[in-house]
Design a protein around this motif. Sequence first.
Motif, PDB file in Angstrom:
ATOM      1  N   GLY A  96       0.824  -1.194   0.000  1.00  0.00           N
ATOM      2  CA  GLY A  96       0.000   0.000   0.000  1.00  0.00           C
ATOM      3  C   GLY A  96       0.857   1.243   0.000  1.00  0.00           C
ATOM      4  N   GLU A  97       0.218   2.394   0.135  1.00  0.00           N
ATOM      5  CA  GLU A  97       0.931   3.669   0.069  1.00  0.00           C
ATOM      6  C   GLU A  97       1.683   3.939   1.365  1.00  0.00           C
ATOM      7  OE1 GLU A  97      -1.025   7.245  -1.647  1.00  0.00           O
ATOM      8  OE2 GLU A  97      -0.697   8.083   0.367  1.00  0.00           O
ATOM      9  N   ARG A 108       3.698   5.231  -3.738  1.00  0.00           N
ATOM     10  CA  ARG A 108       2.610   4.322  -4.091  1.00  0.00           C
ATOM     11  C   ARG A 108       3.197   3.159  -4.889  1.00  0.00           C
ATOM     12  NH1 ARG A 108       0.638   9.572  -5.095  1.00  0.00           N
ATOM     13  NH2 ARG A 108      -1.174  10.140  -3.831  1.00  0.00           N
TER      14      ARG A 108
END
Length: 479
Positions: free
Chosen positions: A339-340, A381
């Motif tokens: 994920g980010e 990201r």
Amino acid sequence: MSDRTAQAGHWPAPTAPGAVDATVTVPGSKSVTNRALVLAAHSAEPGWLRRPLRSRDTALMADALRAMGVQIDEVVNPAGGEAWRIIPAGLHGPATVDVGNAGTVMRFLPPVAVLADGPIRFEGDTRAYERPLHGVIDALRRLGARIDDEGRGALPLTVHGAGSLTGGAVEIDASSSSQFVSALLLSGPRFNKGVEVRHTGGALPSVPHIRMTVDMLRKAGARVDSPQDSGTPDVWRVAAGALLGRDLTVEPDLSNAAPFLAAALVTGGRVTVPDWPRRTTQPGDALRGLFTLMGGSCELSERGLTLTGSGKVHAVTVDLHEVGELAPVVAAVAALADGESLLTGIAHLRLHETDRLAALAAEINGLGGSVAETADGLRIRPMPLHGGVFHTYRDHRLATAGAVLGLVVPGVEVEDVATTAKTLPDFPELWAGMLDGRGNDTAGVPGVPGTSSVRGTPTVPAAPATPATPAVPADGTRG
């Protein structure tokens, strides 16, 4: 930055055939080695430095001190590895110092040079001329030193040493580098009135490195008051006095362990770093907590530190203000996460060996990633990555970040991997040894590229016994 075609001379970063399982002996700490050299040069008696790092940065520091009159003999003890004998002498000029692009050399040595008898000229690599030195230069001038830098606040410059400095209280803005504070503290015992350093700028980066300086000063016999002692924020005091000649064994460089531990994390494997200290002031010890957050598990035992990957890399939001040197490898791992991630508190990295934030964004994006600069960090990201050239901008930590990505992204070519010799000699060999399970017991011994030759042949005495250290609590915190 747009040319992603592999070229001759680029290092093909090896892709891991599976989960890494290796023991990697990391050479000694650059931060400890260079601080120890400065303190030994100021001491009232000879000392020993055992298992020092031999790299470009430490060779530059040793050669600079030699140019000012300090005798440093490098020898190999077959029973105990390498040791350096440091014999302090009257500091003198004229001399010319090559700082390369080493922050510790360009910032720690001007306060040493003001104590020399004669002029000391400081020069370095092109990038070194762009890095800030104003904090040290301005402080030394206010304390009475004569420095000619033509108003740049940067290299090149000449310190006109007078053999002594009155010392006393001085205010500085160290928000661009904690090394400004450490530089003044390390030479403070030799100033006639000692030194009181008060930081008056914004947030102070890399505070653990100042704690390391304070700890090493105290162990050398200096009387030091830190903010933790006095309760006065951002003020450090060092009393004038003689320093002891020490017999010091250098810890492994924990920050340089980052790419090897990251290899276990991103491949779902296991890497052990021997001799990981149970108690340390090195900022790299934060890797245990950081890589645990990112999906690994750490065990500190008699074997050393073992990090085991879970097969998944988790996204994180972390403030790296105190451990900015870990950011390049953490950013590379984050580009492979689920994920980010948001890395904050590292605006000062724009003033390091290169603008590390811009470089990381450009190079990860060049491989298909999605990295955006923020005011004080990076937003990462994860995206599908592909091969290509990973430029290093002569920055050793960019090179190791590219190597980490290459473990799981076929076709990554690291430009100028030799720049890793700045603090991690023989990195390509260490990396290859990790991937095929070979040992690396010769890491950091004489003969590595980019280091100075062995000098002198004094007999090396047995190292003093190492006192027992308390166990690390189960939660990994330090006391």
